[in-house]
Design a protein around this motif. Structure first.
Motif, PDB file in Angstrom:
ATOM      1  N   ARG A  85       0.835  -1.204   0.000  1.00 40.14           N
ATOM      2  CA  ARG A  85       0.000   0.000   0.000  1.00 40.14           C
ATOM      3  C   ARG A  85       0.867   1.251   0.000  1.00 40.14           C
ATOM      4  NH1 ARG A  85      -0.355   1.992   5.322  1.00 40.14           N
ATOM      5  NH2 ARG A  85       0.317   0.506   6.928  1.00 40.14           N
ATOM      6  N   LEU A  86       0.234   2.351  -0.359  1.00 40.64           N
ATOM      7  CA  LEU A  86       0.939   3.621  -0.435  1.00 40.64           C
ATOM      8  C   LEU A  86       1.141   4.215   0.963  1.00 40.64           C
ATOM      9  CD1 LEU A  86      -0.947   5.155  -3.489  1.00 40.64           C
ATOM     10  CD2 LEU A  86       1.341   4.154  -3.463  1.00 40.64           C
ATOM     11  N   PRO A  87       2.200   4.996   1.142  1.00 42.94           N
ATOM     12  CA  PRO A  87       2.458   5.600   2.458  1.00 42.94           C
ATOM     13  C   PRO A  87       1.533   6.777   2.727  1.00 42.94           C
ATOM     14  CG  PRO A  87       4.068   6.381   0.884  1.00 42.94           C
ATOM     15  CD  PRO A  87       3.246   5.351   0.164  1.00 42.94           C
ATOM     16  N   GLN A  88       1.427   7.128   3.988  1.00 41.23           N
ATOM     17  CA  GLN A  88       0.695   8.332   4.375  1.00 41.23           C
ATOM     18  C   GLN A  88       1.682   9.491   4.380  1.00 41.23           C
ATOM     19  OE1 GLN A  88      -1.073   7.315   8.158  1.00 41.23           O
ATOM     20  NE2 GLN A  88      -2.805   6.293   7.212  1.00 41.23           N
ATOM     21  N   SER A  89       1.905  10.031   3.204  1.00 45.07           N
ATOM     22  CA  SER A  89       2.898  11.093   3.027  1.00 45.07           C
ATOM     23  C   SER A  89       2.308  12.169   2.130  1.00 45.07           C
ATOM     24  CB  SER A  89       4.181  10.511   2.408  1.00 45.07           C
ATOM     25  OG  SER A  89       3.910   9.991   1.111  1.00 45.07           O
ATOM     26  N   PRO A  90       2.965  13.324   2.036  1.00 44.36           N
ATOM     27  CA  PRO A  90       2.476  14.378   1.132  1.00 44.36           C
ATOM     28  C   PRO A  90       2.384  13.877  -0.304  1.00 44.36           C
ATOM     29  CG  PRO A  90       4.156  15.237   2.615  1.00 44.36           C
ATOM     30  CD  PRO A  90       4.147  13.754   2.813  1.00 44.36           C
ATOM     31  N   THR A  91       1.434  14.404  -1.047  1.00 40.61           N
ATOM     32  CA  THR A  91       1.233  13.990  -2.436  1.00 40.61           C
ATOM     33  C   THR A  91       1.374  15.174  -3.376  1.00 40.61           C
ATOM     34  OG1 THR A  91      -1.173  14.325  -2.312  1.00 40.61           O
ATOM     35  CG2 THR A  91      -0.324  12.132  -1.752  1.00 40.61           C
ATOM     36  N   MET A  92       1.724  14.851  -4.616  1.00 40.46           N
ATOM     37  CA  MET A  92       1.754  15.833  -5.697  1.00 40.46           C
ATOM     38  C   MET A  92       0.922  15.274  -6.839  1.00 40.46           C
ATOM     39  SD  MET A  92       5.799  16.978  -5.592  1.00 40.46           S
ATOM     40  CE  MET A  92       5.560  18.230  -6.868  1.00 40.46           C
ATOM     41  N   GLN A  93       0.182  16.143  -7.508  1.00 36.22           N
ATOM     42  CA  GLN A  93      -0.711  15.734  -8.574  1.00 36.22           C
ATOM     43  C   GLN A  93      -0.067  15.964  -9.941  1.00 36.22           C
ATOM     44  OE1 GLN A  93      -3.852  14.340  -8.230  1.00 36.22           O
ATOM     45  NE2 GLN A  93      -3.621  14.324  -5.992  1.00 36.22           N
ATOM     46  N   ARG A  94      -0.300  15.020 -10.836  1.00 30.34           N
ATOM     47  CA  ARG A  94       0.159  15.165 -12.219  1.00 30.34           C
ATOM     48  C   ARG A  94      -0.901  14.571 -13.124  1.00 30.34           C
ATOM     49  NH1 ARG A  94       4.913  15.449 -15.398  1.00 30.34           N
ATOM     50  NH2 ARG A  94       4.121  15.692 -17.522  1.00 30.34           N
ATOM     51  N   ASN A  95      -1.631  15.438 -13.845  1.00 30.45           N
ATOM     52  CA  ASN A  95      -2.710  15.011 -14.746  1.00 30.45           C
ATOM     53  C   ASN A  95      -3.712  14.105 -14.032  1.00 30.45           C
ATOM     54  OD1 ASN A  95      -1.503  16.451 -16.793  1.00 30.45           O
ATOM     55  ND2 ASN A  95      -0.544  14.669 -17.735  1.00 30.45           N
ATOM     56  N   GLY A  96      -4.107  14.493 -12.811  1.00 30.94           N
ATOM     57  CA  GLY A  96      -5.105  13.739 -12.064  1.00 30.94           C
ATOM     58  C   GLY A  96      -4.567  12.533 -11.323  1.00 30.94           C
ATOM     59  N   GLN A  97      -3.277  12.247 -11.460  1.00 30.90           N
ATOM     60  CA  GLN A  97      -2.670  11.109 -10.774  1.00 30.90           C
ATOM     61  C   GLN A  97      -1.923  11.599  -9.542  1.00 30.90           C
ATOM     62  OE1 GLN A  97      -2.795   7.761 -11.901  1.00 30.90           O
ATOM     63  NE2 GLN A  97      -1.715   7.095 -10.067  1.00 30.90           N
ATOM     64  N   ALA A  98      -2.182  10.959  -8.391  1.00 25.47           N
ATOM     65  CA  ALA A  98      -1.528  11.349  -7.145  1.00 25.47           C
ATOM     66  C   ALA A  98      -0.226  10.576  -6.971  1.00 25.47           C
ATOM     67  CB  ALA A  98      -2.448  11.097  -5.955  1.00 25.47           C
ATOM     68  N   GLU A 101       8.379  10.993  -0.609  1.00 28.14           N
ATOM     69  CA  GLU A 101       9.116  10.798   0.642  1.00 28.14           C
ATOM     70  C   GLU A 101      10.603  11.018   0.378  1.00 28.14           C
ATOM     71  OE1 GLU A 101       7.403   7.433   3.285  1.00 28.14           O
ATOM     72  OE2 GLU A 101       7.211   6.725   1.217  1.00 28.14           O
ATOM     73  N   GLN A 102      11.362  11.067   1.468  1.00 29.03           N
ATOM     74  CA  GLN A 102      12.814  11.198   1.397  1.00 29.03           C
ATOM     75  C   GLN A 102      13.483  10.212   2.343  1.00 29.03           C
ATOM     76  OE1 GLN A 102      13.458  15.495   2.101  1.00 29.03           O
ATOM     77  NE2 GLN A 102      14.831  15.393   0.339  1.00 29.03           N
ATOM     78  N   SER A 103      14.667   9.759   1.974  1.00 31.42           N
ATOM     79  CA  SER A 103      15.502   8.966   2.858  1.00 31.42           C
ATOM     80  C   SER A 103      16.952   9.351   2.573  1.00 31.42           C
ATOM     81  CB  SER A 103      15.293   7.465   2.641  1.00 31.42           C
ATOM     82  OG  SER A 103      16.105   6.707   3.519  1.00 31.42           O
ATOM     83  N   GLY A 104      17.496  10.191   3.421  1.00 33.96           N
ATOM     84  CA  GLY A 104      18.837  10.698   3.171  1.00 33.96           C
ATOM     85  C   GLY A 104      18.874  11.528   1.905  1.00 33.96           C
ATOM     86  N   GLU A 105      19.797  11.189   1.011  1.00 33.51           N
ATOM     87  CA  GLU A 105      19.943  11.923  -0.247  1.00 33.51           C
ATOM     88  C   GLU A 105      18.975  11.449  -1.328  1.00 33.51           C
ATOM     89  OE1 GLU A 105      22.198   8.171  -0.907  1.00 33.51           O
ATOM     90  OE2 GLU A 105      21.672   9.479   0.772  1.00 33.51           O
ATOM     91  N   LEU A 106      18.180  10.438  -1.019  1.00 37.36           N
ATOM     92  CA  LEU A 106      17.303   9.830  -2.021  1.00 37.36           C
ATOM     93  C   LEU A 106      15.883  10.366  -1.912  1.00 37.36           C
ATOM     94  CD1 LEU A 106      18.506   6.124  -1.725  1.00 37.36           C
ATOM     95  CD2 LEU A 106      19.122   7.770  -3.508  1.00 37.36           C
ATOM     96  N   ASN A 107      15.282  10.613  -3.075  1.00 44.57           N
ATOM     97  CA  ASN A 107      13.871  10.957  -3.155  1.00 44.57           C
ATOM     98  C   ASN A 107      13.089   9.723  -3.600  1.00 44.57           C
ATOM     99  OD1 ASN A 107      14.001  13.770  -2.492  1.00 44.57           O
ATOM    100  ND2 ASN A 107      14.885  14.135  -4.518  1.00 44.57           N
ATOM    101  N   MET A 108      11.860   9.602  -3.093  1.00 49.51           N
ATOM    102  CA  MET A 108      11.027   8.446  -3.397  1.00 49.51           C
ATOM    103  C   MET A 108       9.642   8.915  -3.809  1.00 49.51           C
ATOM    104  SD  MET A 108      10.136   5.261  -0.858  1.00 49.51           S
ATOM    105  CE  MET A 108       8.594   4.355  -0.972  1.00 49.51           C
ATOM    106  N   VAL A 109       9.168   8.373  -4.913  1.00 54.65           N
ATOM    107  CA  VAL A 109       7.843   8.692  -5.435  1.00 54.65           C
ATOM    108  C   VAL A 109       7.104   7.381  -5.643  1.00 54.65           C
ATOM    109  CG1 VAL A 109       6.582   9.551  -7.435  1.00 54.65           C
ATOM    110  CG2 VAL A 109       8.517  10.858  -6.543  1.00 54.65           C
ATOM    111  N   SER A 110       5.897   7.275  -5.114  1.00 54.97           N
ATOM    112  CA  SER A 110       5.114   6.044  -5.280  1.00 54.97           C
ATOM    113  C   SER A 110       3.683   6.381  -5.659  1.00 54.97           C
ATOM    114  CB  SER A 110       5.145   5.204  -3.999  1.00 54.97           C
ATOM    115  OG  SER A 110       4.729   5.971  -2.884  1.00 54.97           O
ATOM    116  N   TRP A 161       1.264  -1.403  -7.619  1.00 56.48           N
ATOM    117  CA  TRP A 161       1.987  -0.472  -6.740  1.00 56.48           C
ATOM    118  C   TRP A 161       3.309  -0.169  -7.428  1.00 56.48           C
ATOM    119  CZ3 TRP A 161       6.798  -1.269  -4.554  1.00 56.48           C
ATOM    120  CH2 TRP A 161       7.194  -0.391  -3.538  1.00 56.48           C
ATOM    121  N   ILE A 162       3.593   1.108  -7.632  1.00 53.12           N
ATOM    122  CA  ILE A 162       4.787   1.521  -8.391  1.00 53.12           C
ATOM    123  C   ILE A 162       5.594   2.482  -7.533  1.00 53.12           C
ATOM    124  CG2 ILE A 162       5.623   2.578 -10.527  1.00 53.12           C
ATOM    125  CD1 ILE A 162       2.764   2.000 -11.665  1.00 53.12           C
ATOM    126  N   CYS A 163       6.885   2.253  -7.451  1.00 51.55           N
ATOM    127  CA  CYS A 163       7.763   3.100  -6.636  1.00 51.55           C
ATOM    128  C   CYS A 163       9.029   3.430  -7.415  1.00 51.55           C
ATOM    129  CB  CYS A 163       8.108   2.386  -5.326  1.00 51.55           C
ATOM    130  SG  CYS A 163       9.335   3.249  -4.315  1.00 51.55           S
TER     131      CYS A 163
END
Length: 228
Positions: A173-186, A190-199, A206-208
């Motif tokens: 399942r998806l995390p409870q984190s801030p979301t950004m919208q792109r063409n209706g898709q949420a 998230e972040q972990s150190g120097e890495l950015n994560m989008v799911s 489920w895509i990450c």
């Protein structure tokens, strides 16, 4: 920027479940009502008095109490362990670093078709692998996240390594984190150190995506994923 999820989130949840199960084991179970109900339903044998009937019912009280506690424990375990689980940013970051550094066994590939053929031997009913635009596929592998199968692809985009992981949305399942919208898709960010994560979720998947690229660029790649 974004508030990371603590690495020990799942450990704390597991400890909470253990504590609840421990309390269930010591929970007193009142079976007097059950005893009265059974006593009223079972006619006495000829010549049998009430004290004898109560002595006969005592083993049933113990069995009923045990069954009730077992049912409560089973229900609690099912509600807390069943269904999809969440892969934390720390777990996915560790997986990404392990793939990039070679600490996990990966298969070098140069096409999605080749990756699909190799992974199908390990996961015949995999949810399908995506083709990412403007990226170069380098390697693939199959990993397990909390006992859920995840197909992982290592891409090179603008000189940066990006891991694209795919699983069934019924298992992760998806995390409870801030979301950004792109063409209706949420897209959950998230972040972990120097890495950015989008799911995100799409068509039962489920895509990450995780890497050192900016969040906007990861979302751009995620938006352009095409599944065969």
């Amino acid at each position: 920027m974004n508030r990371p999820i603590p690495d020990n989130f799942d450990d704390e949840r597991d400890l909470a479940v253990v504590g609840r199960l421990s309390r269930l084991r010591t929970m007193p179970v009142d079976t007097k009502r059950l005893e009265r109900l059974l006593e009223g339903k079972i006619p006495p044998a000829p010549g049998q008095n009430r004290p004898m009937r109560l002595r006969w019912l005592r083993p049933l009280r113990a069995i009923a109490a045990s069954l009730l506690v077992m049912a409560l424990i089973g229900a609690l375990v099912w509600t807390t362990s069943g269904g999809p689980v969440m892969a934390s940013a720390a777990e996915m970051a560790r997986l990404h670093r392990d793939m990039v550094s070679g600490r996990v066994a990966v298969m070098k590939v140069d096409s999605i078709a080749q990756a699909g053929k190799l992974l199908s031997g390990k996961w015949p009913d995999q949810p399908g692998l995506p083709q990412a635009p403007d990226t170069h596929l380098m390697a693939c592998c199959m990993q397990s996240v909390k006992d859920r199968k995840v197909a992982c692809l290592l891409f090179n985009s603008d000189g940066q390594a990006v891991t694209v992981s795919v699983a069934r949305s019924s298992e992760l399942r998806l995390p409870q984190s801030p979301t950004m919208q792109r063409n209706g898709q949420a897209y959950h960010v998230e972040q972990s150190g120097e890495l950015n994560m989008v799911s995100t979720q799409r068509d039962g998947r489920w895509i990450c995506l995780i890497g050192e690229l900016p969040v906007d660029q990861l979302i751009e790649i995620a938006h352009g994923l095409r599944f065969q």
